[in-house]
Design an enzyme around this catalytic site. Structure first.
Site, PDB file in Angstrom:
ATOM      1  N   LYS A  82      77.759 102.836  10.290  1.00 13.57           N
ATOM      2  CA  LYS A  82      77.127 103.490  11.268  1.00 13.57           C
ATOM      3  C   LYS A  82      77.204 105.091  11.261  1.00 13.57           C
ATOM      4  O   LYS A  82      76.185 105.405  11.529  1.00 13.57           O
ATOM      5  CB  LYS A  82      78.002 102.943  12.502  1.00 13.57           C
ATOM      6  N   ASN A 117      83.410  88.443  18.790  1.00 10.66           N
ATOM      7  CA  ASN A 117      83.371  89.109  20.062  1.00 10.66           C
ATOM      8  C   ASN A 117      83.902  88.050  20.972  1.00 10.66           C
ATOM      9  O   ASN A 117      84.207  86.754  20.719  1.00 10.66           O
ATOM     10  CB  ASN A 117      81.964  89.407  20.396  1.00 10.66           C
ATOM     11  N   LEU A 118      84.658  88.470  22.263  1.00 16.01           N
ATOM     12  CA  LEU A 118      85.409  87.832  23.091  1.00 16.01           C
ATOM     13  C   LEU A 118      84.381  86.529  23.557  1.00 16.01           C
ATOM     14  O   LEU A 118      84.786  85.479  23.859  1.00 16.01           O
ATOM     15  CB  LEU A 118      85.947  88.619  24.272  1.00 16.01           C
ATOM     16  N   PHE A 171      68.127  97.225  14.574  1.00 20.58           N
ATOM     17  CA  PHE A 171      69.624  96.472  14.749  1.00 20.58           C
ATOM     18  C   PHE A 171      69.763  95.763  13.622  1.00 20.58           C
ATOM     19  O   PHE A 171      71.314  95.534  13.591  1.00 20.58           O
ATOM     20  CB  PHE A 171      69.069  95.173  15.847  1.00 20.58           C
ATOM     21  N   TYR A 188      82.808  99.153   8.514  1.00 21.30           N
ATOM     22  CA  TYR A 188      81.553  98.769   9.393  1.00 21.30           C
ATOM     23  C   TYR A 188      81.447 100.120  10.055  1.00 21.30           C
ATOM     24  O   TYR A 188      80.004 100.741  10.255  1.00 21.30           O
ATOM     25  CB  TYR A 188      82.053  97.675  10.448  1.00 21.30           C
ATOM     26  N   SER A 247      77.021 102.466  17.088  1.00 20.76           N
ATOM     27  CA  SER A 247      78.064 101.806  17.769  1.00 20.76           C
ATOM     28  C   SER A 247      79.114 102.772  18.364  1.00 20.76           C
ATOM     29  O   SER A 247      79.461 103.930  17.623  1.00 20.76           O
ATOM     30  CB  SER A 247      78.975 100.835  16.902  1.00 20.76           C
ATOM     31  N   ALA A 248      79.862 102.401  19.229  1.00 20.40           N
ATOM     32  CA  ALA A 248      80.992 103.630  19.931  1.00 20.40           C
ATOM     33  C   ALA A 248      82.051 103.488  18.975  1.00 20.40           C
ATOM     34  O   ALA A 248      82.827 104.590  19.132  1.00 20.40           O
ATOM     35  CB  ALA A 248      81.275 103.078  21.199  1.00 20.40           C
ATOM     36  N   LEU A 292      66.261  93.321   4.548  1.00 20.74           N
ATOM     37  CA  LEU A 292      66.024  94.660   4.481  1.00 20.74           C
ATOM     38  C   LEU A 292      66.527  95.244   2.723  1.00 20.74           C
ATOM     39  O   LEU A 292      66.025  96.379   2.611  1.00 20.74           O
ATOM     40  CB  LEU A 292      67.032  95.413   5.278  1.00 20.74           C
ATOM     41  N   ARG A 351      88.473  97.477  28.210  1.00 19.23           N
ATOM     42  CA  ARG A 351      87.143  97.233  27.526  1.00 19.23           C
ATOM     43  C   ARG A 351      86.021  97.733  28.412  1.00 19.23           C
ATOM     44  O   ARG A 351      86.101  97.296  29.624  1.00 19.23           O
ATOM     45  CB  ARG A 351      86.634  96.041  26.616  1.00 19.23           C
ATOM     46  N   ASP A 361      63.977  89.962   9.931  1.00 22.30           N
ATOM     47  CA  ASP A 361      65.534  89.438   9.808  1.00 22.30           C
ATOM     48  C   ASP A 361      65.578  88.559   8.906  1.00 22.30           C
ATOM     49  O   ASP A 361      64.753  87.498   8.475  1.00 22.30           O
ATOM     50  CB  ASP A 361      65.695  88.701  11.192  1.00 22.30           C
ATOM     51  N   LYS A 418      77.989  93.278  10.978  1.00 19.73           N
ATOM     52  CA  LYS A 418      78.776  93.933  12.135  1.00 19.73           C
ATOM     53  C   LYS A 418      80.321  93.680  12.672  1.00 19.73           C
ATOM     54  O   LYS A 418      81.032  93.965  13.485  1.00 19.73           O
ATOM     55  CB  LYS A 418      78.112  93.534  13.639  1.00 19.73           C
TER      56      LYS A 418
HETATM   57  N1  LIG Z   1      77.494  93.068  19.568  1.00 18.51           N
HETATM   58  C1  LIG Z   1      78.423  94.052  19.628  1.00 18.51           C
HETATM   59  O1  LIG Z   1      79.292  93.954  19.956  1.00 18.51           O
HETATM   60  C2  LIG Z   1      77.898  95.438  18.892  1.00 18.51           C
HETATM   61  C3  LIG Z   1      78.513  96.617  19.553  1.00 18.51           C
HETATM   62  C4  LIG Z   1      77.860  97.820  19.108  1.00 18.51           C
HETATM   63  C5  LIG Z   1      76.827  98.006  18.558  1.00 18.51           C
HETATM   64  N2  LIG Z   1      76.468  96.762  17.577  1.00 18.51           N
HETATM   65  C6  LIG Z   1      75.270  96.644  16.766  1.00 18.51           C
HETATM   66  O2  LIG Z   1      74.033  96.254  17.184  1.00 18.51           O
HETATM   67  C7  LIG Z   1      73.265  95.676  16.311  1.00 18.51           C
HETATM   68  C8  LIG Z   1      72.861  94.117  16.685  1.00 18.51           C
HETATM   69  O3  LIG Z   1      74.240  93.522  16.904  1.00 18.51           O
HETATM   70  P1  LIG Z   1      74.109  92.105  17.447  1.00 18.51           P
HETATM   71  O4  LIG Z   1      75.532  91.940  18.257  1.00 18.51           O
HETATM   72  O5  LIG Z   1      72.977  91.631  18.184  1.00 18.51           O
HETATM   73  O6  LIG Z   1      74.451  91.249  16.094  1.00 18.51           O
HETATM   74  P2  LIG Z   1      73.609  89.970  15.267  1.00 18.51           P
HETATM   75  O7  LIG Z   1      74.381  89.792  14.102  1.00 18.51           O
HETATM   76  O8  LIG Z   1      73.491  88.878  16.462  1.00 18.51           O
HETATM   77  O9  LIG Z   1      72.049  90.665  14.865  1.00 18.51           O
HETATM   78  C9  LIG Z   1      71.860  91.472  13.758  1.00 18.51           C
HETATM   79  C10 LIG Z   1      70.888  90.693  13.226  1.00 18.51           C
HETATM   80  O10 LIG Z   1      70.584  91.407  11.668  1.00 18.51           O
HETATM   81  C11 LIG Z   1      70.199  90.526  10.890  1.00 18.51           C
HETATM   82  N3  LIG Z   1      70.780  91.136   9.603  1.00 18.51           N
HETATM   83  C12 LIG Z   1      71.796  91.396   8.956  1.00 18.51           C
HETATM   84  N4  LIG Z   1      71.633  91.882   7.770  1.00 18.51           N
HETATM   85  C13 LIG Z   1      70.225  91.873   7.589  1.00 18.51           C
HETATM   86  C14 LIG Z   1      69.441  92.399   6.575  1.00 18.51           C
HETATM   87  N5  LIG Z   1      69.996  92.953   5.201  1.00 18.51           N
HETATM   88  N6  LIG Z   1      68.107  92.041   6.518  1.00 18.51           N
HETATM   89  C15 LIG Z   1      67.665  91.584   7.718  1.00 18.51           C
HETATM   90  N7  LIG Z   1      68.256  91.353   8.629  1.00 18.51           N
HETATM   91  C16 LIG Z   1      69.627  91.336   8.685  1.00 18.51           C
HETATM   92  C17 LIG Z   1      71.017  89.312  11.242  1.00 18.51           C
HETATM   93  O11 LIG Z   1      70.474  87.965  10.704  1.00 18.51           O
HETATM   94  C18 LIG Z   1      71.210  89.160  12.757  1.00 18.51           C
HETATM   95  O12 LIG Z   1      70.167  88.509  13.113  1.00 18.51           O
HETATM   96  C19 LIG Z   1      74.090  95.657  14.878  1.00 18.51           C
HETATM   97  O13 LIG Z   1      73.626  96.641  14.255  1.00 18.51           O
HETATM   98  C20 LIG Z   1      75.455  95.858  15.551  1.00 18.51           C
HETATM   99  O14 LIG Z   1      76.203  96.710  14.685  1.00 18.51           O
HETATM  100  C21 LIG Z   1      76.811  95.529  18.185  1.00 18.51           C
END
Ligand SMILES: NC(=O)c1ccc[n+]([C@@H]2O[C@H](COP(=O)([O-])OP(=O)(O)OC[C@H]3O[C@@H](n4cnc5c(N)ncnc54)[C@H](O)[C@@H]3O)[C@@H](O)[C@H]2O)c1
Length: 308
Positions: free
Chosen positions: A152, A198-199, A80, A148, A124-125, A59, A230, A31, A84
């Protein structure tokens, strides 16, 4: 198995790392901490009684990603990591496409080079877009309507092509709606950097007094209480879904898409005003059409006319 979790210090990632450790896997986390902190992993370690290896790596840094695979013998990846926030992605599309797409390409190339070809991707949905009738099913034609969501969708395309081209790849695309909640210990949860997207983090910030009130946008939807519906999924269930998907892909080559959701829609208002909490009285709704505050409400929501 030894699982690499990208984005493993984030909200869903940290709960999944805990679930993996609890089910006997070894875990390596990658991360860049752009939206999280290493503290979540320390707490996961306390809860699990064992730790995950951590690499602060971006990454988009191809060499650094390669080095993680050189250092650990990885069996599978849960991916992950990504930016987002829908609104931010509209303002900064280049940043979103670069971070999410280039980051994923670097990951997949490093995996291929090291013979690691099992991946569960956090989609994601939002890829279902707004053109499909509800309820969404996987065979619908996808089409996101914001940058965004399109990152995906494009990553799904890349993974689908990879699965079709080379049967050694085992891929799951997991689409989900609104993850909420926290581990029952209360030690880990959703704690975004900056303004929440998010909410639930908003609700939590009102509850602890960091924000004065909660704004509920949209009070004129065609729903029982006028606020939008939701489909929420508890983050611990979601984490378990990712661990289960690892077992699923292990047995099946190619690329499979699945949706993780309880299939029950809940109105925003009910979600934001659970029984008699004092901060519930500080909520306000806004007219979705007019974009202005129209309906100040106080006190608990009446018993719901919808199924719970
Ligand atoms: N939370 C939601 O509502 C939701 C819904 C659907 C899908 N998602 C997907 O789930 C995944 C995780 O979501 P989350 O809510 O835990 O988000 P989050 O932001 O808490 O976690 C994402 C993590 O990715 C890391 N990150 C981002 N870019 C990076 C990079 N280039 N290199 C390394 N690390 C990187 C961030 O530091 C973070 O820790 C995401 O891909 C998001 O799109 C989230």
């Amino acid at each position: 198995m030894r699982i690499l979790v990208t984005g493993g210090t984030g909200y869903i990632g940290s709960h999944t790392v805990l679930s993996l450790l609890e089910t006997g896997h070894e875990v390596v986390v990658l991360d860049n901490l752009v939206n999280s902190s290493e503290e979540s992993l320390r707490r996961v370690g306390e809860l699990a009684g064992k730790t995950a290896a951590f690499h602060k790596v971006d990454l988009v840094d191809e060499a650094a990603v390669e080095a993680v695979f050189d250092q650990h013998s990885i069996d599978a990846v849960i991916h992950f990591a990504g930016l987002k926030a829908v609104g931010e992605s509209v303002q900064e599309p280049l940043n979103y496409y670069y971070n999410n797409i280039v980051g994923t390409l670097n990951l997949l190339r490093a995996m291929d080079k090291h013979g690691v070809r099992s991946i569960v991707f956090s989609s994601s949905a939002t890829v279902y877009g707004e053109h499909n009738p509800i309820p969404y099913i996987e065979k619908m034609e996808i089409g996101a309507n914001n940058p965004y969501g399109r990152t995906k969708e494009q990553i799904e395309d890349i993974l689908t092509d990879l699965g079709a081209a080379d049967e050694r790849w085992h891929i799951a695309l997991l689409r989900y709606f609104n993850p909420v909640g926290a581990h029952p210990s209360g030690r880990i949860g959703e704690d975004p950097q900056g303004i929440p997207n998010n909410l639930v983090p908003y609700i939590a910030q009102v509850a602890v007094g960091r924000r004065e009130k909660l704004m509920v946008f949209g009070g004129d939807y065609d729903t029982p209480d006028g606020t939008c519906l939701r489909d929420y999924i508890h983050v611990v269930d979601l984490a378990g879904g990712h661990v289960a998907a690892l077992g699923y892909v292990a047995e099946r080559p190619a690329c499979t898409a699945g949706t993780l959701a309880p299939g029950k829609a809940r109105p925003y208002w009910r979600c934001s005003t659970p029984s008699n909490r004092p901060w519930a009285t500080r909520c306000r709704t806004r007219s979705r059409a007019a974009g202005r505050e129209t309906c100040p409400r106080s006190g608990p929501t009446p018993p719901p006319p919808w199924p719970t």
